[in-house]
Design a protein around this motif. Structure first.
Motif, short mmCIF file in Angstrom:
data_model
loop_
_atom_site.label_atom_id
_atom_site.label_comp_id
_atom_site.label_asym_id
_atom_site.label_seq_id
_atom_site.Cartn_x
_atom_site.Cartn_y
_atom_site.Cartn_z
N PHE A 14 0.76 -1.17 -0.06
CA PHE A 14 0.04 0.03 0.01
C PHE A 14 0.79 1.31 -0.06
CE2 PHE A 14 -2.53 3.27 2.21
CZ PHE A 14 -3.78 3.28 1.13
N ILE A 15 1.90 1.27 0.74
CA ILE A 15 2.95 2.59 0.94
C ILE A 15 3.62 2.53 -0.69
CG2 ILE A 15 4.98 3.10 1.68
CD1 ILE A 15 4.16 2.17 4.46
N GLY A 16 3.91 1.42 -1.00
CA GLY A 16 4.38 1.38 -2.39
C GLY A 16 3.65 1.91 -3.45
N LEU A 17 2.27 1.69 -3.27
CA LEU A 17 1.33 2.22 -4.43
C LEU A 17 1.00 3.87 -4.07
CD1 LEU A 17 -1.34 -0.53 -4.55
CD2 LEU A 17 0.31 -0.03 -6.42
N LEU A 18 1.08 4.04 -2.99
CA LEU A 18 1.14 5.73 -2.68
C LEU A 18 2.10 6.45 -3.07
CD1 LEU A 18 -0.36 5.73 1.10
CD2 LEU A 18 -1.67 6.42 -1.12
N GLY A 19 3.27 5.71 -3.43
CA GLY A 19 4.72 6.47 -3.68
C GLY A 19 4.59 6.54 -5.47
N CYS A 20 3.39 5.90 -6.15
CA CYS A 20 3.40 6.13 -7.44
C CYS A 20 2.88 7.59 -7.85
CB CYS A 20 2.71 5.11 -8.21
SG CYS A 20 3.39 3.63 -8.08
N ASN A 21 2.22 8.05 -6.91
CA ASN A 21 1.79 9.67 -7.12
C ASN A 21 2.88 10.47 -7.10
OD1 ASN A 21 0.05 11.68 -7.33
ND2 ASN A 21 -1.05 11.42 -5.54
N ALA A 22 2.56 11.45 -7.87
CA ALA A 22 3.85 12.47 -7.69
C ALA A 22 3.70 13.53 -6.98
CB ALA A 22 3.86 13.29 -9.39
#
Length: 181
Positions: A14-22
């Protein structure tokens, strides 16, 4: 123990997916840039591939738009003023209602409710709108009033694109005639 490991892995994903946002003020990272960076030319923009050329698309020569009859006398005021009113003498309720409604939308803001040139915009104008009730205004031919609506006259621009219906323009002419009585 297994539940804690699964929960930990889900949390890391989940934290990794949040990191995809700029970020909140950044655009998202797009994998397919073709949808984001399209080659378009706005009407008043310039095209580096055709410098100095008009970018607004012009219809091909000798073509006519559908459902729109171009005003034949747009560049010939004398012929336009001599044009006969096809609705001359038609002061039926239908024609006058069409004329009054069209006048109220497009003409009343400058020429006023009664046609004396005292509309709400008139006081701000450097050149005041014509008083249609003067002897000079009453002497205008139907063609001259129609020409002013269709092609513009003096500081008044053309209303042909706002009032594309030819019958509505002539109905405005007849409504102005009722104001002049």
């Amino acid at each position: 123990m297994r539940c804690a490991v699964k929960t930990g892995l889900i949390l890391i994903e989940f934290i990794g997916l949040l990191g995809c946002n700029a970020g909140p003020n950044q655009t998202n990272i797009e994998l397919n840039q073709n949808m984001m960076d399209q080659v378009t030319v706005k009407a008043q923009d310039w095209d580096p591939n055709h410098p100095g050329a008009v970018q607004m698309r012009v219809p091909p020569e000798h073509t006519m738009p559908r459902e729109r009859v171009p005003y034949v006398y747009a560049n010939d005021p004398a012929a336009g003023e001599a044009e006969a009113n096809p609705l001359r003498g038609d002061f039926s309720a239908e024609t006058l209602t069409l004329g009054k409604n069209t006048y109220a939308i497009y003409c009343q803001v400058c020429h006023g409710e009664t046609g004396v040139g005292d509309g709400p915009v008139a006081e701000k104008m450097a050149v005041k709108p014509r008083n249609l009730l003067t002897p000079e205004g009453k002497a205008y031919s139907d063609g001259r009033i129609y020409y002013a609506i269709s092609a513009g006259r003096g500081v008044m621009g053309s209303y042909a694109s706002q009032i594309p219906d030819v019958k509505a323009r002539w109905a405005v002419v007849n409504y102005v005639r009722t104001l002049q009585r």
